[in-house]
Scaffold this active site. Sequence first.
Site, PDB file in Angstrom:
ATOM      1  N   ARG A  34       0.791  -1.221   0.000  1.00  0.00           N
ATOM      2  CA  ARG A  34       0.000   0.000   0.000  1.00  0.00           C
ATOM      3  C   ARG A  34       0.827   1.276   0.000  1.00  0.00           C
ATOM      4  NH1 ARG A  34      -2.502  -3.800   3.094  1.00  0.00           N
ATOM      5  NH2 ARG A  34      -4.665  -4.277   2.548  1.00  0.00           N
ATOM      6  N   GLN A 101       3.279 -10.064   9.870  1.00  0.00           N
ATOM      7  CA  GLN A 101       2.280 -10.156   8.807  1.00  0.00           C
ATOM      8  C   GLN A 101       2.916 -10.649   7.508  1.00  0.00           C
ATOM      9  OE1 GLN A 101       1.200  -5.850   9.469  1.00  0.00           O
ATOM     10  NE2 GLN A 101      -0.837  -6.633   9.021  1.00  0.00           N
ATOM     11  N   VAL A 103       4.883 -12.745   4.611  1.00  0.00           N
ATOM     12  CA  VAL A 103       4.900 -14.149   4.181  1.00  0.00           C
ATOM     13  C   VAL A 103       6.224 -14.509   3.506  1.00  0.00           C
ATOM     14  CG1 VAL A 103       2.392 -14.206   3.894  1.00  0.00           C
ATOM     15  CG2 VAL A 103       3.835 -13.614   1.930  1.00  0.00           C
ATOM     16  N   ASP A 104       7.188 -13.590   3.536  1.00  0.00           N
ATOM     17  CA  ASP A 104       8.428 -13.780   2.775  1.00  0.00           C
ATOM     18  C   ASP A 104       9.413 -14.744   3.418  1.00  0.00           C
ATOM     19  OD1 ASP A 104       9.625 -12.179   4.854  1.00  0.00           O
ATOM     20  OD2 ASP A 104       9.114 -10.378   3.712  1.00  0.00           O
ATOM     21  N   HIS A 121       0.237 -14.819   8.583  1.00  0.00           N
ATOM     22  CA  HIS A 121      -0.311 -15.077   7.249  1.00  0.00           C
ATOM     23  C   HIS A 121       0.420 -16.197   6.522  1.00  0.00           C
ATOM     24  CE1 HIS A 121      -1.792 -10.643   7.463  1.00  0.00           C
ATOM     25  NE2 HIS A 121      -2.635 -11.467   8.030  1.00  0.00           N
TER      26      HIS A 121
END
Length: 286
Positions: A34, A101, A103-104, A121
């Site tokens: 974002r 948060q 996901v890497d 996540h």
Amino acid sequence: MNELLQTLDRLQRATIVAFTGAGLSTAAGIPDYRGPEGIWTKNPAASKHSRVSHYRQDPELRAKLWQGRLVNPLYGAQSTPGHHCLESLARAGRLQGVITQNVDGLHRLSTGYHYPLIELHGCIHESRCLSCGDIKPMGEALERVVHGDRDPSCRIPSDSGSCGGVLTSNTVTFGEPVPPARIEAAQALIDTTEVVLVLGSTLSVNPAARLVAFALEQGKEVVVVNQGPTRYDDRGVIKIHADCQQFLSELDALVSLPNTSAFAVERLSDWLLAPTTSCAAEHDQR
């Protein structure tokens, strides 16, 4: 300045749980979602790819995404200096653990001290069957794609031969809930600490962002480090406008000092912001 001194002194001496978002990983070449250069800022239609209903129903979309995974920079990304600073803080006895948060998988890839880690996540380095729930290393499915399988399916044995369910990355996508056990584990971790340090998140995605509300309700001090506004800027948090990498580097150095140095305070004095306008809409998509 007094508030800044108190904040730095508190972070030097307190136990910390880090809550990390995409802003911590941008230094690894992974774009956020974002921000001004974010994936969904530049291409709002890309969010469709993150909806599990579309993924289940559209084999062409799945084939396209599997090909994309072969060249996705996330799979070759390396942990950033900020990730290693968190390890250093853990070794110093300050960091109780990390709730992320992201996901890497970059927290996993860090070497050295291994702190408690809750991946709200999930993680892209695993695949998951949408039918039977089987989880395997992502490399196994990617190897099949390399050898011509456009849309690999689950091969877990079943009464009919094999499951055959749709495979995806083991991540929570829009339309799927965060497993309640992860939320409960995150709340339990927050209960162990004095300060929750939010790093690089706009706190726009629930239920993950509600963990900050939970921390405030439990009387925890919440420090938010982000270069843009967040939804919690006017909700009783201490807001620091800074790059996560630089901030963690400075904090890591300060923890090793017996007292806050005047030089460090002078460098950090413009980071502490008054509450700003928070991000507009609340998202309940994860």
